[in-house]
Design a protein around this motif. Structure first.
Motif, PDB file in Angstrom:
ATOM      1  N   GLY A   4      58.858  57.264  10.978  1.00  0.00           N
ATOM      2  CA  GLY A   4      59.544  58.482  11.387  1.00  0.00           C
ATOM      3  C   GLY A   4      59.488  58.761  12.867  1.00  0.00           C
ATOM      4  O   GLY A   4      60.106  59.732  13.323  1.00  0.00           O
ATOM      5  N   ASP A   5      58.777  57.948  13.625  1.00  0.00           N
ATOM      6  CA  ASP A   5      58.699  58.144  15.071  1.00  0.00           C
ATOM      7  C   ASP A   5      59.993  57.639  15.709  1.00  0.00           C
ATOM      8  O   ASP A   5      60.391  56.483  15.498  1.00  0.00           O
ATOM      9  N   GLU A  57      59.286  52.542  10.396  1.00  0.00           N
ATOM     10  CA  GLU A  57      59.687  52.550   8.988  1.00  0.00           C
ATOM     11  C   GLU A  57      60.324  51.223   8.576  1.00  0.00           C
ATOM     12  O   GLU A  57      60.187  50.797   7.423  1.00  0.00           O
ATOM     13  N   TRP A  60      52.354  63.354   4.511  1.00  0.00           N
ATOM     14  CA  TRP A  60      53.514  63.012   5.330  1.00  0.00           C
ATOM     15  C   TRP A  60      54.514  64.158   5.341  1.00  0.00           C
ATOM     16  O   TRP A  60      54.737  64.838   4.329  1.00  0.00           O
ATOM     17  N   ARG A  61      55.163  64.324   6.468  1.00  0.00           N
ATOM     18  CA  ARG A  61      56.226  65.310   6.570  1.00  0.00           C
ATOM     19  C   ARG A  61      57.507  64.778   5.916  1.00  0.00           C
ATOM     20  O   ARG A  61      57.653  63.587   5.659  1.00  0.00           O
ATOM     21  N   THR A  62      58.426  65.701   5.691  1.00  0.00           N
ATOM     22  CA  THR A  62      59.683  65.322   5.059  1.00  0.00           C
ATOM     23  C   THR A  62      60.452  64.318   5.899  1.00  0.00           C
ATOM     24  O   THR A  62      61.090  63.391   5.369  1.00  0.00           O
ATOM     25  N   GLY A  63      60.390  64.458   7.230  1.00  0.00           N
ATOM     26  CA  GLY A  63      61.104  63.521   8.096  1.00  0.00           C
ATOM     27  C   GLY A  63      60.606  62.097   7.953  1.00  0.00           C
ATOM     28  O   GLY A  63      61.401  61.140   7.961  1.00  0.00           O
ATOM     29  N   ALA A  64      59.299  61.902   7.810  1.00  0.00           N
ATOM     30  CA  ALA A  64      58.752  60.559   7.632  1.00  0.00           C
ATOM     31  C   ALA A  64      59.171  59.968   6.292  1.00  0.00           C
ATOM     32  O   ALA A  64      59.494  58.773   6.193  1.00  0.00           O
ATOM     33  N   GLU A 106      61.891  60.691   4.540  1.00  0.00           N
ATOM     34  CA  GLU A 106      63.313  60.348   4.590  1.00  0.00           C
ATOM     35  C   GLU A 106      63.564  59.110   5.444  1.00  0.00           C
ATOM     36  O   GLU A 106      64.465  58.309   5.148  1.00  0.00           O
ATOM     37  N   ALA A 107      62.794  58.949   6.519  1.00  0.00           N
ATOM     38  CA  ALA A 107      62.951  57.745   7.341  1.00  0.00           C
ATOM     39  C   ALA A 107      62.608  56.486   6.539  1.00  0.00           C
ATOM     40  O   ALA A 107      63.310  55.463   6.631  1.00  0.00           O
ATOM     41  N   ARG A 115      65.488  55.714   4.043  1.00  0.00           N
ATOM     42  CA  ARG A 115      66.635  55.044   4.660  1.00  0.00           C
ATOM     43  C   ARG A 115      66.330  53.572   4.951  1.00  0.00           C
ATOM     44  O   ARG A 115      67.209  52.707   4.805  1.00  0.00           O
ATOM     45  N   GLU A 144      57.130  71.755   2.579  1.00  0.00           N
ATOM     46  CA  GLU A 144      57.314  72.349   3.891  1.00  0.00           C
ATOM     47  C   GLU A 144      56.718  73.747   3.863  1.00  0.00           C
ATOM     48  O   GLU A 144      57.087  74.580   3.028  1.00  0.00           O
TER      49      GLU A 144
END
Length: 572
Positions: free
Chosen positions: A67-68, A83, A115-119, A121-122, A125, A384
């Protein structure tokens, strides 16, 4: 329900370990990926993976970079998203678990619960870009939820109360609170405690062994040539820690410049090295329960997973301080991957509960800490978090307006404070008048009447208008202005100008208290507005004073006021 004939694959992601579980096999690898130009990537170290038979581009520390937006720079200058590297590593691990056969269509991947939602989702994908998972996308679940699934199957969990799930990984410890009555859903964000981890325990054991070696003679480990020896010794300390989970004493082989031999290490020494950090961990668990509003009576059990759950002192310490049973499995390092495999076998829409076993204080043979399912160092919550709202908004209190004083009211209808001040002035003026009259009466001729006049050594004469008494007057409460008149004078041989003041009776005051007795005052008091007063000042110089005694005219009577002074007789 679980279908035994359906092939399923469970994968778990950790900072120091990647784990894969199938129906008949368990594989663990270190998160190290080797990229090749003409073949698929491989995962793990050469000691773990025999397929690493040729050099390639080696990359590490990519789990924490999922996610970075900034990619990882390889030694050849190429840039790779974290990722994407993790997706390739999971694919290689899946093939290692299936021994190179086709990957099963039912696959579940357990990611770190913090883990955050952004990580997440990354990673999702990146998995879609893997050809084997483009059509059948793997199911992503939190490792805490996957571990709860595995613990329900074996050895069983309570069906009521709160379960404190502690995941002891190589990079840190994660603490999740699960509500058993609500399908083991998290009741608070997952807390990440970095001060108790497998890597720190390994480092503590290495320092303990080095201290024992230094006691036998000086060791020079400052040179660069000692780096390889220290790395091997640290790996031996990790292996000794894993052995002490089942035995009480072991030996650590050491090969250093100037020393070659074994160092004896006991479980008691391991427990002593963990004492302080384990006490801090218990305090963090208790603080997490308090912050989530979980009372001690609501805590039903503590569940432990990860490689650290195999250390006996951790189980006994948690049970002793929290006063609840501690639930674990015989393979705590693979618990999350086992739960992911069960989820994959059931299917994404099947949330049926497994038959629950009795709740023992289960312990058993555990795998090495290096096989634990670890998690990254960041600590975001499973859900979240809601926006933080203050306990209460700020309230601005308006000051109470002061009671206005009506400027149209006459002075005798003002508040008591103004009336009291006026009375004090009247009394002081009356006392001064009385003293002055006594002095004048002693200086007057025998038989002559004594006028109520006093003289002061001032250069001006002041005549003050007296407000009208209360009564039916139109308009309401008017102010009566009295024409200034010259007061009777007495001849006083004095070089200074003479000021003569008319003496009148003070008007009655209407208050709640009884009215004061009538007194006389010297009308040198200047009243303040709103009562309107007019002051006429006449100044006489000593040259204008007549050397004769003038007659004193009669004092004019004021309507409504009794006449208390005797009019002096007129002279010849």
């Amino acid at each position: 329900m679980t279908d035994p004939s359906k092939p399923a694959l469970g994968l778990s992601v950790g900072v120091t370990t990647l784990t894969a579980v199938t129906a008949d096999r368990t594989v663990t690898r270190r998160p190290v990926i080797t990229l090749y130009r003409y073949r698929q990537p491989e995962v793990g170290l050469p000691s773990e993976n025999p397929a690493l038979d040729e050099p390639g581009l080696v990359l590490t520390d990519f789990v924490d970079r999922v996610g970075d937006p900034v990619g990882i720079v390889a030694p050849d200058g190429s840039v790779h998203p974290g990722e994407a590297l993790l997706a390739d590593a999971l694919r290689a691990l899946a093939y290692a678990a299936t021994a190179g056969r086709q990957l099963p269509s039912a696959t579940t991947i357990a990611h770190p619960a913090h883990w955050r939602t952004g990580a997440v989702e990354a990673l999702r994908r990146a998995l879609r870009r893997v050809p084997e998972w483009a059509a059948d996308e793997p199911l992503l679940v939190a490792d805490a939820a996957a571990a709860a699934t595995a613990l329900q199957a074996d050895p069983g969990l309570p069906t009521r109360g709160v379960i404190a799930l502690c995941d002891f990984g190589g990079g840190g410890t994660s603490i999740a609170l699960l509500d058993a009555a609500d399908g083991y859903q998290p009741v608070a964000p997952t807390v990440r405690h970095l001060d108790f981890s497998g890597d720190l325990v390994d480092q503590g054991l290495l320092a303990h062994v080095m201290a024992q070696l230094s006691a036998g003679g000086p060791l020079d480990v400052t040179g660069t040539w000692a780096i390889g020896s220290l790395s091997r010794l640290r790996a031996e300390c990790r292996a000794a820690k894993e052995r002490l989970s089942t035995v009480t004493v072991t030996a650590v082989p050491a090969e250093l410049p100037g020393f070659r031999g074994d160092v004896r290490l006991t479980r008691t020494e391991l427990d002593e090295s963990l004492h302080r950090s384990l006490a801090e961990l218990v305090a963090v668990v208790q603080d997490t329960l308090g912050r989530a509003g979980v009372r001690p009576a609501d805590l039903a059990a503590v569940a432990t997973i990860g490689g650290g759950a195999a250390i006996p002192v951790i189980t006994t310490t948690l049970s002793e301080h929290l006063r609840v049973p501690v639930v674990t499995t015989t393979r705590p390092a693979a618990t999350a991957a086992i739960g992911a495999a069960l989820r994959a076998a059931r299917g994404p829409a099947d949330d049926s509960a497994t038959a629950l076993a009795a709740l023992p204080r289960a312990t058993g043979r555990a795998l090495a800490w290096s096989e634990a399912a670890d998690v990254p160092d960041l600590a975001p919550p499973v859900r979240e978090p809601a926006a933080v709202v203050g306990a209460r908004p700020l309230v601005d209190f308006e000051p109470e307006p002061a009671e206005p004083v009506d400027a149209a009211l006459p002075w005798y209808r003002r508040p008591l404070s103004a009336v009291g001040a006026a009375l004090l002035v009247i009394l002081a003026a009356g006392a001064g008048t009385f003293v002055a009259l006594r002095d004048d009466s002693s200086a007057a001729a025998p038989g002559s009447p004594t006028p109520s006049v006093t003289t002061t050594p001032e250069a001006a004469r002041t005549v003050v208008a007296v407000p009208a008494p209360p009564g039916p007057v139109e308009p309401p409460a008017p102010v009566v202005q009295t024409q200034a008149v010259q007061a009777p004078r007495t001849v006083v041989q004095s070089p200074a100008p003479v000021t003569q003041t008319q003496v009148v009776q003070a008007p009655p005051v209407t208050t709640e208290a009884p009215p004061p007795p009538p007194v006389t005052e010297t009308t040198t008091v200047v009243t303040t507005p709103p009562p309107v007063t007019e002051t006429a000042t006449v100044t006489q110089s000593p040259a204008q004073q007549a050397p004769i005694i003038p007659t004193i005219p009669p004092i004019p009577a004021i309507p409504g006021l009794p006449q208390i002074f005797v009019q002096p007789p007129t002279s010849g």
